[in-house]
Write a protein that holds these residues in place. Structure first.
Motif, mmCIF file in Angstrom:
data_model
loop_
_atom_site.group_PDB
_atom_site.id
_atom_site.type_symbol
_atom_site.label_atom_id
_atom_site.label_comp_id
_atom_site.label_asym_id
_atom_site.label_seq_id
_atom_site.Cartn_x
_atom_site.Cartn_y
_atom_site.Cartn_z
ATOM 1 N N GLN A 167 0.841 -1.188 0.000
ATOM 2 C CA GLN A 167 0.000 0.000 0.000
ATOM 3 C C GLN A 167 0.883 1.247 0.000
ATOM 4 O OE1 GLN A 167 -2.305 -0.421 3.585
ATOM 5 N NE2 GLN A 167 -3.993 -1.389 2.494
ATOM 6 N N SER A 168 0.525 2.214 -0.828
ATOM 7 C CA SER A 168 1.205 3.510 -0.854
ATOM 8 C C SER A 168 0.194 4.592 -0.516
ATOM 9 C CB SER A 168 1.787 3.791 -2.238
ATOM 10 O OG SER A 168 2.799 2.876 -2.543
ATOM 11 N N VAL A 169 0.686 5.667 0.070
ATOM 12 C CA VAL A 169 -0.160 6.815 0.361
ATOM 13 C C VAL A 169 0.458 8.055 -0.266
ATOM 14 C CG1 VAL A 169 -1.166 5.935 2.505
ATOM 15 C CG2 VAL A 169 0.926 7.258 2.599
ATOM 16 N N GLY A 170 -0.414 8.924 -0.736
ATOM 17 C CA GLY A 170 0.009 10.227 -1.231
ATOM 18 C C GLY A 170 -0.409 11.270 -0.218
ATOM 19 N N LEU A 171 0.508 12.157 0.098
ATOM 20 C CA LEU A 171 0.237 13.215 1.065
ATOM 21 C C LEU A 171 0.484 14.570 0.414
ATOM 22 C CD1 LEU A 171 2.196 10.889 2.832
ATOM 23 C CD2 LEU A 171 0.935 12.107 4.569
ATOM 24 N N SER A 172 -0.200 15.582 0.907
ATOM 25 C CA SER A 172 0.043 16.928 0.408
ATOM 26 C C SER A 172 -0.211 17.942 1.521
ATOM 27 C CB SER A 172 -0.849 17.242 -0.803
ATOM 28 O OG SER A 172 -2.194 17.310 -0.418
ATOM 29 N N LYS A 173 0.344 19.119 1.294
ATOM 30 C CA LYS A 173 0.179 20.223 2.239
ATOM 31 C C LYS A 173 0.006 21.507 1.441
ATOM 32 C CE LYS A 173 2.622 22.733 5.919
ATOM 33 N NZ LYS A 173 3.859 22.747 6.729
ATOM 34 N N GLN A 174 -1.017 22.250 1.769
ATOM 35 C CA GLN A 174 -1.238 23.561 1.160
ATOM 36 C C GLN A 174 -0.259 24.537 1.798
ATOM 37 O OE1 GLN A 174 -3.635 23.677 -1.214
ATOM 38 N NE2 GLN A 174 -3.228 25.797 -1.750
ATOM 39 N N LEU A 175 0.628 25.118 1.004
ATOM 40 C CA LEU A 175 1.647 26.034 1.519
ATOM 41 C C LEU A 175 1.218 27.488 1.435
ATOM 42 C CD1 LEU A 175 4.776 24.387 -0.136
ATOM 43 C CD2 LEU A 175 3.895 24.013 2.186
ATOM 44 N N ALA A 176 0.318 27.785 0.505
ATOM 45 C CA ALA A 176 -0.166 29.151 0.318
ATOM 46 C C ALA A 176 -1.546 29.083 -0.310
ATOM 47 C CB ALA A 176 0.785 29.944 -0.585
ATOM 48 N N VAL A 177 -2.269 30.162 -0.188
ATOM 49 C CA VAL A 177 -3.582 30.249 -0.802
ATOM 50 C C VAL A 177 -3.375 30.736 -2.228
ATOM 51 C CG1 VAL A 177 -5.842 31.369 -0.742
ATOM 52 C CG2 VAL A 177 -4.691 30.724 1.387
ATOM 53 N N GLU A 178 -3.930 30.014 -3.170
ATOM 54 C CA GLU A 178 -3.829 30.411 -4.564
ATOM 55 C C GLU A 178 -4.836 31.509 -4.827
ATOM 56 O OE1 GLU A 178 -2.851 28.065 -8.642
ATOM 57 O OE2 GLU A 178 -4.071 27.078 -7.153
#
Length: 169
Positions: free
Chosen positions: A149-160
């Protein structure tokens, strides 16, 4: 004292060794064979020698303690390896902060990465640093002879900012 800098071409062997040690720890929950270890060593050697310009290094009192890479110099962190003796000493947090800053300076608003789902130390570290899991996938790994199993993670660094015409009213 933790310092962050760009990698140098004369330290690829050190980066390879750190990558292999951290990789061994990361794959322990899913099992690793001697052949996998040999393949990982070759892969780290090839990558660090060919892509050192994409690598950011963390040092503790002048000793290389970890590194991260963004192979395409985009928003995706493709490698993130902290030498096991330096884990849980804020090295990863300092390195991640610098890499996220690079991502922002290059105009991206989100940071992304992926790891195997049973790498609970890594998943926990990234969640603690504001990342959320966006996807989970399962694929057969022939070298392990099992599904991984793999997971993808993300983080919003700024508001577009939305593109608009004319002045805001």
């Amino acid at each position: 004292m933790i310092s962050i800098r760009n990698a140098r071409d004369d330290e690829t062997a050190t980066l390879r060794e750190i990558g292999v040690r951290a990789w061994q720890q990361a794959v322990a929950p899913i099992g690793a064979t001697a052949d996998m270890h040999d393949n990982a060593e070759i892969a780290f050697d090839n990558f660090t020698r060919s892509s050192w310009l994409t690598i950011t290094v963390a040092e503790v009192n002048g000793t290389v303690a970890g590194w991260a890479a963004r192979e395409a110099l985009d928003e995706t962190i493709t490698d993130f390896w902290i030498d096991p003796p330096f884990q849980r000493q804020d090295v990863g947090t300092a390195l991640l902060g610098e890499v996220e800053g690079e991502i922002l300076r290059q105009g991206f608003v989100t940071a992304k990465l992926e790891t195997h789902a049973r790498n609970t130390d890594a998943v926990g570290f990234f969640e603690k640093n504001g990342y959320t899991i966006n996807w989970l996938s399962v694929a057969y790994a022939p070298k392990l002879d099992q599904d991984v199993q793999s997971v993808g993670l993300s983080k919003q660094l700024a508001v577009e900012e939305p593109a608009t015409y004319g002045p805001d009213l």
